[in-house]
Design a protein around this motif. Structure first.
Motif, PDB file in Angstrom:
ATOM      1  N   LYS A   1      -3.035   0.249  -3.990  1.00  0.00           N
ATOM      2  CA  LYS A   1      -2.523  -1.053  -3.556  1.00  0.00           C
ATOM      3  C   LYS A   1      -1.907  -1.756  -4.759  1.00  0.00           C
ATOM      4  O   LYS A   1      -2.434  -1.674  -5.875  1.00  0.00           O
ATOM      5  CB  LYS A   1      -3.654  -1.905  -2.975  1.00  0.00           C
ATOM      6  CG  LYS A   1      -3.181  -3.231  -2.455  1.00  0.00           C
ATOM      7  CD  LYS A   1      -4.288  -4.000  -1.782  1.00  0.00           C
ATOM      8  CE  LYS A   1      -3.704  -5.325  -1.302  1.00  0.00           C
ATOM      9  NZ  LYS A   1      -4.489  -5.968  -0.309  1.00  0.00           N
TER      10      LYS A   1
ATOM     11  N   ARG B   1     -11.549   2.569   3.160  1.00  0.00           N
ATOM     12  CA  ARG B   1     -11.379   3.332   1.925  1.00  0.00           C
ATOM     13  C   ARG B   1     -12.655   3.297   1.085  1.00  0.00           C
ATOM     14  O   ARG B   1     -13.435   2.359   1.165  1.00  0.00           O
ATOM     15  CB  ARG B   1     -10.162   2.855   1.138  1.00  0.00           C
ATOM     16  CG  ARG B   1     -10.259   1.520   0.485  1.00  0.00           C
ATOM     17  CD  ARG B   1      -8.916   1.170  -0.129  1.00  0.00           C
ATOM     18  NE  ARG B   1      -9.067   0.090  -1.095  1.00  0.00           N
ATOM     19  CZ  ARG B   1      -8.295  -0.102  -2.125  1.00  0.00           C
ATOM     20  NH1 ARG B   1      -7.277   0.707  -2.338  1.00  0.00           N
ATOM     21  NH2 ARG B   1      -8.490  -1.096  -2.956  1.00  0.00           N
TER      22      ARG B   1
ATOM     23  N   LEU C   1       0.816  -1.211   0.000  1.00  0.00           N
ATOM     24  CA  LEU C   1       0.000   0.000   0.000  1.00  0.00           C
ATOM     25  C   LEU C   1       0.848   1.259   0.000  1.00  0.00           C
ATOM     26  O   LEU C   1       1.892   1.316   0.646  1.00  0.00           O
ATOM     27  CB  LEU C   1      -0.892   0.048   1.246  1.00  0.00           C
ATOM     28  CG  LEU C   1      -1.944  -1.020   1.397  1.00  0.00           C
ATOM     29  CD1 LEU C   1      -2.591  -0.923   2.776  1.00  0.00           C
ATOM     30  CD2 LEU C   1      -2.993  -0.888   0.318  1.00  0.00           C
TER      31      LEU C   1
ATOM     32  N   CYS D   1      -5.452   6.329  -1.986  1.00  0.00           N
ATOM     33  CA  CYS D   1      -4.942   5.022  -1.590  1.00  0.00           C
ATOM     34  C   CYS D   1      -4.727   4.134  -2.818  1.00  0.00           C
ATOM     35  O   CYS D   1      -5.634   3.982  -3.636  1.00  0.00           O
ATOM     36  CB  CYS D   1      -5.972   4.396  -0.641  1.00  0.00           C
ATOM     37  SG  CYS D   1      -5.473   2.822   0.049  1.00  0.00           S
TER      38      CYS D   1
ATOM     39  N   TYR E   1      -7.092   1.447   5.485  1.00  0.00           N
ATOM     40  CA  TYR E   1      -7.435   0.732   4.263  1.00  0.00           C
ATOM     41  C   TYR E   1      -8.860   0.162   4.306  1.00  0.00           C
ATOM     42  O   TYR E   1      -9.587   0.228   3.330  1.00  0.00           O
ATOM     43  CB  TYR E   1      -6.419  -0.388   4.025  1.00  0.00           C
ATOM     44  CG  TYR E   1      -6.726  -1.245   2.832  1.00  0.00           C
ATOM     45  CD1 TYR E   1      -6.364  -0.838   1.559  1.00  0.00           C
ATOM     46  CD2 TYR E   1      -7.383  -2.468   2.980  1.00  0.00           C
ATOM     47  CE1 TYR E   1      -6.644  -1.623   0.446  1.00  0.00           C
ATOM     48  CE2 TYR E   1      -7.668  -3.256   1.878  1.00  0.00           C
ATOM     49  CZ  TYR E   1      -7.296  -2.830   0.622  1.00  0.00           C
ATOM     50  OH  TYR E   1      -7.584  -3.601  -0.471  1.00  0.00           O
TER      51      TYR E   1
END
Length: 79
Positions: free
Chosen positions: A47, A66, A30, A45, A63
């Motif tokens: 990943k 999100r 992340l 964010c 996370y």
């Protein structure tokens, strides 16, 4: 060789921090990017495995909280 590789990795992580990003670890894959959304501070964010930054979360959230970015939020500005 291992020390050289570790030093290169640390340098990359430092560079990420210098541009305002938060590296969340290798296992998680992340990276959070500081941003402003509708007048409030948030983290965009990303990943590993995702093709683009498409989510955000509040600064005091993580996370699991999100949320997807709205298309109008990320659409390029018209000139």
């Amino acid at each position: 060789l291992v020390d050289d590789s570790a030093q290169r990795i640390n340098t990359f992580i430092e560079e990420i921090a210098l541009v305002g990003c938060v590296f969340k670890g290798f296992e998680e894959g992340l990276v959070d990017f500081r941003s402003t959304l509708n007048g409030r501070d948030v983290f965009l964010c990303w990943k590993i495995g995702e093709s683009a930054v498409e989510f955000f979360h509040e600064v005091d959230a993580g996370y699991a909280q999100r949320q997807p970015l709205e298309p109008a939020t990320v659409a390029p500005e018209q000139e």
